[in-house]
Enzyme design. Structure first.
Site, PDB file in Angstrom:
ATOM      1  N   HIS A 190       3.738  -0.876   3.443  1.00  0.00           N
ATOM      2  CA  HIS A 190       2.834   0.102   3.817  1.00  0.00           C
ATOM      3  C   HIS A 190       4.284   1.076   3.154  1.00  0.00           C
ATOM      4  O   HIS A 190       5.382   1.287   3.628  1.00  0.00           O
ATOM      5  CB  HIS A 190       2.310   0.967   4.554  1.00  0.00           C
ATOM      6  CG  HIS A 190       1.533   1.848   4.456  1.00  0.00           C
ATOM      7  ND1 HIS A 190       0.594   2.164   3.451  1.00  0.00           N
ATOM      8  CD2 HIS A 190       1.582   3.377   4.770  1.00  0.00           C
ATOM      9  CE1 HIS A 190       0.198   3.906   3.365  1.00  0.00           C
ATOM     10  NE2 HIS A 190       1.001   4.010   4.717  1.00  0.00           N
ATOM     11  N   ASP A 193      -0.630  16.102  14.631  1.00  0.00           N
ATOM     12  CA  ASP A 193       0.297  17.162  14.861  1.00  0.00           C
ATOM     13  C   ASP A 193      -0.149  18.334  15.132  1.00  0.00           C
ATOM     14  O   ASP A 193      -0.920  18.790  14.780  1.00  0.00           O
ATOM     15  CB  ASP A 193       1.792  17.387  13.497  1.00  0.00           C
ATOM     16  CG  ASP A 193       2.573  16.113  13.657  1.00  0.00           C
ATOM     17  OD1 ASP A 193       2.595  15.409  14.645  1.00  0.00           O
ATOM     18  OD2 ASP A 193       3.089  15.779  12.633  1.00  0.00           O
ATOM     19  N   PHE A 243      13.927  14.370  10.310  1.00  0.00           N
ATOM     20  CA  PHE A 243      12.016  14.482  10.412  1.00  0.00           C
ATOM     21  C   PHE A 243      12.561  12.367  11.509  1.00  0.00           C
ATOM     22  O   PHE A 243      11.511  12.792  12.340  1.00  0.00           O
ATOM     23  CB  PHE A 243      11.263  13.417   9.375  1.00  0.00           C
ATOM     24  CG  PHE A 243       9.904  12.765   9.084  1.00  0.00           C
ATOM     25  CD1 PHE A 243       9.189  13.687   9.767  1.00  0.00           C
ATOM     26  CD2 PHE A 243       9.965  12.397   7.819  1.00  0.00           C
ATOM     27  CE1 PHE A 243       8.334  13.915  10.727  1.00  0.00           C
ATOM     28  CE2 PHE A 243       8.319  11.428   8.624  1.00  0.00           C
ATOM     29  CZ  PHE A 243       7.296  12.784   9.379  1.00  0.00           C
ATOM     30  N   ARG A 274       7.063  10.812  -4.303  1.00  0.00           N
ATOM     31  CA  ARG A 274       8.771  10.685  -5.919  1.00  0.00           C
ATOM     32  C   ARG A 274       8.275   9.679  -5.637  1.00  0.00           C
ATOM     33  O   ARG A 274       8.906   8.313  -4.662  1.00  0.00           O
ATOM     34  CB  ARG A 274       9.053  11.081  -5.257  1.00  0.00           C
ATOM     35  CG  ARG A 274       9.650  12.721  -4.354  1.00  0.00           C
ATOM     36  CD  ARG A 274       9.545  13.626  -5.772  1.00  0.00           C
ATOM     37  NE  ARG A 274       9.690  14.775  -5.389  1.00  0.00           N
ATOM     38  CZ  ARG A 274      10.226  15.822  -5.618  1.00  0.00           C
ATOM     39  NH1 ARG A 274      10.089  15.661  -7.035  1.00  0.00           N
ATOM     40  NH2 ARG A 274      10.097  17.176  -5.455  1.00  0.00           N
ATOM     41  N   SER A 319       0.613  -1.073  -0.083  1.00  0.00           N
ATOM     42  CA  SER A 319       0.212  -0.352  -0.526  1.00  0.00           C
ATOM     43  C   SER A 319       0.565   1.467  -0.319  1.00  0.00           C
ATOM     44  O   SER A 319       2.516   0.738   0.070  1.00  0.00           O
ATOM     45  CB  SER A 319      -0.736  -0.211   1.358  1.00  0.00           C
ATOM     46  OG  SER A 319      -0.424  -0.009   2.246  1.00  0.00           O
ATOM     47  N   GLU A 354       1.271   5.440   0.683  1.00  0.00           N
ATOM     48  CA  GLU A 354       1.438   6.964   1.218  1.00  0.00           C
ATOM     49  C   GLU A 354       1.433   8.438  -0.284  1.00  0.00           C
ATOM     50  O   GLU A 354       2.570   8.411   0.024  1.00  0.00           O
ATOM     51  CB  GLU A 354       1.739   6.872   2.886  1.00  0.00           C
ATOM     52  CG  GLU A 354       1.274   8.830   3.106  1.00  0.00           C
ATOM     53  CD  GLU A 354       1.841   9.075   4.275  1.00  0.00           C
ATOM     54  OE1 GLU A 354       1.357   8.024   5.552  1.00  0.00           O
ATOM     55  OE2 GLU A 354       2.742   9.745   4.000  1.00  0.00           O
TER      56      GLU A 354
END
Length: 287
Positions: free
Chosen positions: A258, A101, A209, A264, A7, A9
Site C-alpha cells: 500500500h 487524530d 512526521f 504526488r 493499492s 492512498e
C-alpha cells in the site's frame, strides 16, 4: 518474481489547484491497476464532505474500487454513520476505520459525548452495516500504546470486531514489519497485514512526521538523505530506498503493498516500475 498487488492512498483536495493535482495523480497511477485506493479524512473530521465527494468521483470517473476513511473524531454516532451511508450512496462499500487524530490544538483524543469511544466501537458498527472494513496498525508501535504487546492486542480486538484487513503505518526498516507480522500471527491475528510504504518526497517533512507517529528512522537512512539533499539527488535516493524496501518485503512473502502517495505520483510510479508493476494494456488514464 511475481509483481505484487498494490493499492494507493490519496487525500481530498482543499482548493482548485489541489483538485487538479489529485486528478493528475490518479490519472498517472490508475493504469497500474490497483486493487483499491483510499481517500483520507482530515484531522478532526475537517475534510468530511471533501472526502465523500472525492471517493464518489474517483470511483465513477476512474472505475476504481475506493475506500473512504472514517474516524471517531468530533462527531456523534449518528453523524458518523450518516457519513458512512453517504459513502454507500456514492457507490463505496469499503471503509478504512480509524480512531483519528484529535483536532489541531487539542491535547489528545476525547470522544464526542454521543460518539464512538474508540475505533473498535466504530468497526463493530460499520461491519454491522455491511461495509468491508480495513484498519491501521503500527510496526513501530503506536506512540500512545502502553507497550508493543498491548498495541498488537488492540489490533486483534479490531480484527475480532469485524475488520478484514490491516494497513500498516509507514516504516523504513523491513525487519520492523516482518517481526511485527510474525508477532501478529503468534497473537492469533489471521487477517492480512498490508505494509504501508511512503516514498520520501521531502525528507525534512517526512522525518518530522515519522517522529510524530513513532516511526523509527535508522541513523544510516537519515545520514544518507542529509547527503542526498545537499547533493540534489534526494529523488534518486527516495526511489532506490523505497524500491529496495518493497523488494525485500516481496521476497519475504508479502503479496500486497500500500503506497502513501501524498498526491504526488511520480515517486510511487517509479517505485512500482522497479517492482515490475507497469501500466496495463487497455487501461486508459480516465475511464
Amino acid at each position: 518474481m511475481t509483481a505484487p498487488k498494490i493499492s494507493f492512498e490519496f487525500f481530498p483536495p482543499k482548493s482548485l489547484q489541489a483538485s487538479f493535482r489529485l486528478w493528475d495523480c490518479v490519472s498517472t497511477l490508475a493504469p497500474l491497476a490497483p486493487e483499491w485506493v483510499s481517500v483520507t479524512y482530515g484531522a478532526g473530521g475537517t475534510t468530511r464532505e471533501l472526502t465523500r465527494e472525492a471517493v464518489g468521483a474517483l470511483g465513477k470517473e476512474f472505475n476504481l474500487r475506493v475506500a473512504g476513511h472514517l474516524t471517531c473524531v468530533d462527531a456523534s454516532r449518528a453523524e458518523t454513520l450518516e457519513v458512512a451511508r453517504g459513502f454507500r450512496k456514492a457507490g463505496v462499500e469499503d471503509i478504512v476505520a480509524l480512531r483519528g487524530d484529535p483536532p489541531k490544538g487539542a491535547d489528545g483524543f476525547t470522544a464526542h459525548p454521543d460518539g464512538f469511544a474508540n475505533s473498535v466501537e466504530l468497526i463493530e458498527a460499520l461491519a454491522g452495516e455491511g461495509f468491508k472494513v480495513r484498519v491501521g496498525c503500527y510496526p513501530d508501535t503506536h506512540p500512545e500504546a502502553a507497550s508493543a504487546d498491548a498495541d498488537i492486542a488492540w489490533l486483534k480486538r479490531k480484527i475480532d470486531a469485524g475488520a478484514s484487513e490491516a494497513i500498516s503505518q509507514f516504516f523504513f526498516d523491513a525487519d520492523s514489519f516482518l517481526r511485527f507480522r510474525d508477532r501478529c500471527a503468534a497473537a492469533g491475528i489471521d487477517a492480512p497485514i498490508v505494509p504501508g510504504l511512503l516514498p520520501i518526497e521531502n525528507w525534512e517533512k517526512t522525518s518530522r512526521f515519522a517522529k510524530a507517529c513513532g516511526a523509527h528512522i535508522p541513523t544510516e537512512l537519515a545520514e544518507a538523505f542529509d547527503r542526498a539533499v545537499r547533493d540534489d539527488r534526494a529523488d534518486l535516493l527516495a526511489i532506490a530506498q523505497a524500491a529496495e524496501l518493497a523488494d525485500t518485503l516481496v521476497c519475504e512473502g508479502v503479496e500486497h503493498l500500500h503506497f502513501y502517495t501524498l498526491n504526488r505520483p511520480e515517486l510511487t510510479r517509479d517505485v512500482c516500475a522497479a517492482l515490475g508493476v507497469v501500466p496495463q494494456v487497455g487501461l486508459s488514464q480516465v475511464a
